[in-house]
Design an enzyme around this catalytic site. Structure first.
Site, PDB file in Angstrom:
ATOM      1  N   LYS A  49       0.801  -1.221   0.000  1.00 59.89           N
ATOM      2  CA  LYS A  49       0.000   0.000   0.000  1.00 59.89           C
ATOM      3  C   LYS A  49       0.839   1.278   0.000  1.00 59.89           C
ATOM      4  O   LYS A  49       0.359   2.347  -0.395  1.00 59.89           O
ATOM      5  CB  LYS A  49      -0.932   0.015   1.213  1.00 59.89           C
ATOM      6  CG  LYS A  49      -2.014  -1.039   1.198  1.00 59.89           C
ATOM      7  CD  LYS A  49      -3.145  -0.664   0.269  1.00 59.89           C
ATOM      8  CE  LYS A  49      -4.344  -1.558   0.448  1.00 59.89           C
ATOM      9  NZ  LYS A  49      -5.482  -1.141  -0.404  1.00 59.89           N
ATOM     10  N   SER A 303       1.212  -9.581  -0.697  1.00 61.87           N
ATOM     11  CA  SER A 303       0.838  -8.171  -0.582  1.00 61.87           C
ATOM     12  C   SER A 303       1.167  -7.538   0.760  1.00 61.87           C
ATOM     13  O   SER A 303       1.292  -6.315   0.848  1.00 61.87           O
ATOM     14  CB  SER A 303      -0.659  -7.994  -0.877  1.00 61.87           C
ATOM     15  OG  SER A 303      -1.431  -8.816  -0.027  1.00 61.87           O
TER      16      SER A 303
END
Length: 323
Positions: A49, A303
């Site tokens: 992110k 991720s």
């Protein structure tokens, strides 16, 4: 809905260079053969992110940026925006669901964010209210072209580091990561299959693709999965990207997610949170067959790695109770 382009991703790569880690692509020997993983858990905030948050913040006009930013997040985007905002010397407020993992809430506060805890269904209305009351600029976790472009830089790096890649597996929650990676990969290597992965218990994207329209799932359904980072559904923007650029979406079970977390820890020394293990879980569980993906190297995007220590320990202990 206008889609982002490869030029947007390339511009994002220039903006985030030196501000985010260029993660390696690592080989992981598994029972099903070799898997290559892109460990975004190594980012300064423990998740991919940071790429989208850094790019979106850099794209704001200086005066607007100085007034502060606000977002909603279960943790990883909130940490990323807080980290990027602190580096830029601006304030950051994160609206967070009450059931977010404590380790993520603590990290957001450690990076300087004001955390506002609300019921899951009240996240977006609370962001809108705070933005209006305080003059803050919202930076959504995925529903924004600059955020999507930032996440797409992962795709550029995968293609550069693994020229013979044939398949890229990517987790799907809000769809920003999948949209960005697919944009980069399909533009430069249309022969490479980009496949999304969701938990069976939060498979709104798979259902949406099958229906040909956005099919939202309520929080009481998506919050059944341990993969807290993908409990939020696609937006109209990310659905448009996913429908145009993702090969398909496959789903995995909760047990398969836990198995992948353990395999990544043991076989690759990679700490992955449940959402971060989704893509690897699809490979390990055989969810992507030879008919669905071309022969060649498979790269799974890990991720994130912001996992509660107790949950990680639980996945590492087999059912017999012996390590």
């Amino acid at each position: 809905m206008e889609l982002i382009s490869i030029d947007d991703v390339r511009a994002a790569a220039e903006r985030v260079q030196g501000k985010v880690l260029r993660t390696p692509v690592l080989h992981c020997d598994t029972a099903r053969g070799g898997l290559w993983v892109k460990p975004e858990n190594l980012q300064q905030v423990g998740a991919f992110k940071l790429r989208g948050a850094t790019n979106a913040l850099a794209c704001l006009e200086p005066g607007i940026r100085a007034a502060g930013v606000v977002t909603h997040s279960s943790g990883n985007h909130g940490q990323a925006l807080a980290y990027a905002a602190r580096a830029a010397g601006v304030s950051c407020t994160v609206v967070t669901p009450e059931n977010a993992p404590p380790v993520k809430v603590a990290a957001m506060r450690r990076f300087g964010a004001e955390v506002v805890l609300v019921p899951p269904a009240e996240r977006e209305p609370t962001v809108a209210r705070l933005a209006a009351e305080r003059g803050l600029t919202p930076i959504p976790p995925f529903d924004h072209p600059d955020v999507i472009a930032g996440q797409g830089t992962i795709g550029l790096e995968v293609l550069a580091d693994v020229p013979d890649v044939a398949t890229v597996l990517v987790p799907v929650g809000g769809g920003g990561l999948a949209s960005g990676v697919a944009t980069a990969v399909r533009a430069l290597r249309p022969d490479v299959a980009v496949i999304g992965v969701e938990p069976e218990l939060a498979a709104d994207a798979a259902e949406s693709l099958a229906a040909g329209r956005l099919v939202p799932w309520p929080p009481e359904r998506t919050h059944r999965t341990i993969a807290d980072g993908v409990r939020v559904g696609l937006s109209e923007r990310t659905f448009a990207h996913v429908r145009a650029r993702i090969e398909k979406i496959v789903t995995v079970t909760e047990d398969e997610i836990r198995t992948a977390m353990a395999a990544l820890a043991r076989d690759a020394r990679i700490v992955a949170e449940p959402s971060g293990a989704l893509a690897s879980a699809a490979f390990l569980a055989g969810r992507v067959t030879a008919e669905e993906a071309p022969a060649g190297r498979t790269v799974a995007v890990v991720s994130g790695g912001n996992v509660e220590p107790a949950l990680l320990a639980e996945t590492l202990v087999p059912p017999t109770g012996h390590a």
